[in-house]
Design a protein around this motif. Structure first.
Motif, short mmCIF file in Angstrom:
data_model
loop_
_atom_site.label_atom_id
_atom_site.label_comp_id
_atom_site.label_asym_id
_atom_site.label_seq_id
_atom_site.Cartn_x
_atom_site.Cartn_y
_atom_site.Cartn_z
N PRO A 40 0.80 -1.23 0.00
CA PRO A 40 0.00 0.00 0.00
C PRO A 40 0.84 1.29 0.00
O PRO A 40 0.47 2.26 -0.65
CB PRO A 40 -0.83 -0.09 1.28
N GLU A 41 1.96 1.27 0.69
CA GLU A 41 2.80 2.48 0.74
C GLU A 41 3.38 2.80 -0.64
O GLU A 41 3.34 3.95 -1.09
CB GLU A 41 3.92 2.30 1.75
N ALA A 42 3.91 1.80 -1.32
CA ALA A 42 4.45 2.01 -2.66
C ALA A 42 3.32 2.39 -3.63
O ALA A 42 3.53 3.20 -4.55
CB ALA A 42 5.17 0.76 -3.14
N SER A 43 2.14 1.84 -3.40
CA SER A 43 0.99 2.18 -4.24
C SER A 43 0.64 3.66 -4.09
O SER A 43 0.37 4.35 -5.08
CB SER A 43 -0.21 1.31 -3.86
N ARG A 44 0.66 4.16 -2.86
CA ARG A 44 0.38 5.58 -2.62
C ARG A 44 1.43 6.46 -3.28
O ARG A 44 1.11 7.49 -3.87
CB ARG A 44 0.31 5.87 -1.12
N GLU A 45 2.69 6.06 -3.18
CA GLU A 45 3.76 6.84 -3.81
C GLU A 45 3.58 6.88 -5.33
O GLU A 45 3.73 7.92 -5.96
CB GLU A 45 5.13 6.26 -3.48
N ALA A 46 3.23 5.75 -5.92
CA ALA A 46 2.99 5.71 -7.36
C ALA A 46 1.80 6.59 -7.73
O ALA A 46 1.81 7.27 -8.75
CB ALA A 46 2.77 4.26 -7.82
N ALA A 47 0.77 6.59 -6.89
CA ALA A 47 -0.40 7.43 -7.15
C ALA A 47 -0.04 8.91 -7.09
O ALA A 47 -0.53 9.71 -7.90
CB ALA A 47 -1.51 7.11 -6.15
N VAL A 48 0.83 9.29 -6.17
CA VAL A 48 1.28 10.68 -6.07
C VAL A 48 2.04 11.07 -7.33
O VAL A 48 1.84 12.17 -7.88
CB VAL A 48 2.15 10.89 -4.81
N ARG A 49 2.87 10.18 -7.82
CA ARG A 49 3.61 10.47 -9.06
C ARG A 49 2.65 10.63 -10.23
O ARG A 49 2.83 11.49 -11.08
CB ARG A 49 4.63 9.37 -9.33
N ALA A 50 1.62 9.80 -10.28
CA ALA A 50 0.63 9.91 -11.36
C ALA A 50 -0.06 11.27 -11.30
O ALA A 50 -0.25 11.92 -12.33
CB ALA A 50 -0.40 8.78 -11.26
N VAL A 51 -0.40 11.72 -10.11
CA VAL A 51 -1.04 13.03 -9.95
C VAL A 51 -0.11 14.15 -10.40
O VAL A 51 -0.53 15.11 -11.03
CB VAL A 51 -1.51 13.22 -8.49
N ALA A 52 1.17 14.02 -10.10
CA ALA A 52 2.14 15.03 -10.53
C ALA A 52 2.20 15.13 -12.05
O ALA A 52 2.19 16.23 -12.62
CB ALA A 52 3.53 14.71 -9.96
N TYR A 53 2.22 13.98 -12.71
CA TYR A 53 2.23 13.99 -14.17
C TYR A 53 0.91 14.51 -14.73
O TYR A 53 0.88 15.16 -15.78
CB TYR A 53 2.57 12.61 -14.74
N GLU A 54 -0.20 14.25 -14.05
CA GLU A 54 -1.48 14.80 -14.48
C GLU A 54 -1.46 16.33 -14.43
O GLU A 54 -2.02 17.00 -15.30
CB GLU A 54 -2.62 14.25 -13.62
N ALA A 55 -0.80 16.88 -13.41
CA ALA A 55 -0.68 18.34 -13.32
C ALA A 55 0.13 18.89 -14.50
O ALA A 55 -0.23 19.91 -15.10
CB ALA A 55 -0.03 18.73 -12.00
N VAL A 56 1.21 18.20 -14.84
CA VAL A 56 2.01 18.61 -16.00
C VAL A 56 1.17 18.56 -17.26
O VAL A 56 1.22 19.47 -18.10
CB VAL A 56 3.27 17.71 -16.13
#
Length: 71
Positions: A40-56
């Motif tokens: 779950p922790e790595a999943s949350r980190e990956a989700a945060v990265r996805a959100v960052a790319y969505e902002a870009v």
């Protein structure tokens, strides 16, 4: 980094950046889903990265096609 580029080249670079950001968003979203059951922790980190790319993506979309995207 002092290369001078014309507007067409700049536009091509922004389109390539948008394509890259879209691919990264998908990759990190898929990775988040894949990791959710086991890490779950790595999943949350990956989700945060996805959100960052969505902002870009949102920024590049607005630069490339102003006013066509909902806020």
């Amino acid at each position: 980094m002092t290369d001078v580029v014309d507007s067409d080249e700049l536009l091509r670079r922004m389109h390539r950046a948008r394509t890259c950001a879209l691919e990264e968003t998908r990759t990190w979203r898929d990775r988040s889903a894949e990791l959710r059951p086991t890490d779950p922790e790595a999943s949350r980190e990956a989700a945060v990265r996805a959100v960052a790319y969505e902002a870009v993506l949102r920024v590049l979309d607005e630069v490339l096609t102003p006013g066509r995207h909902p806020r």
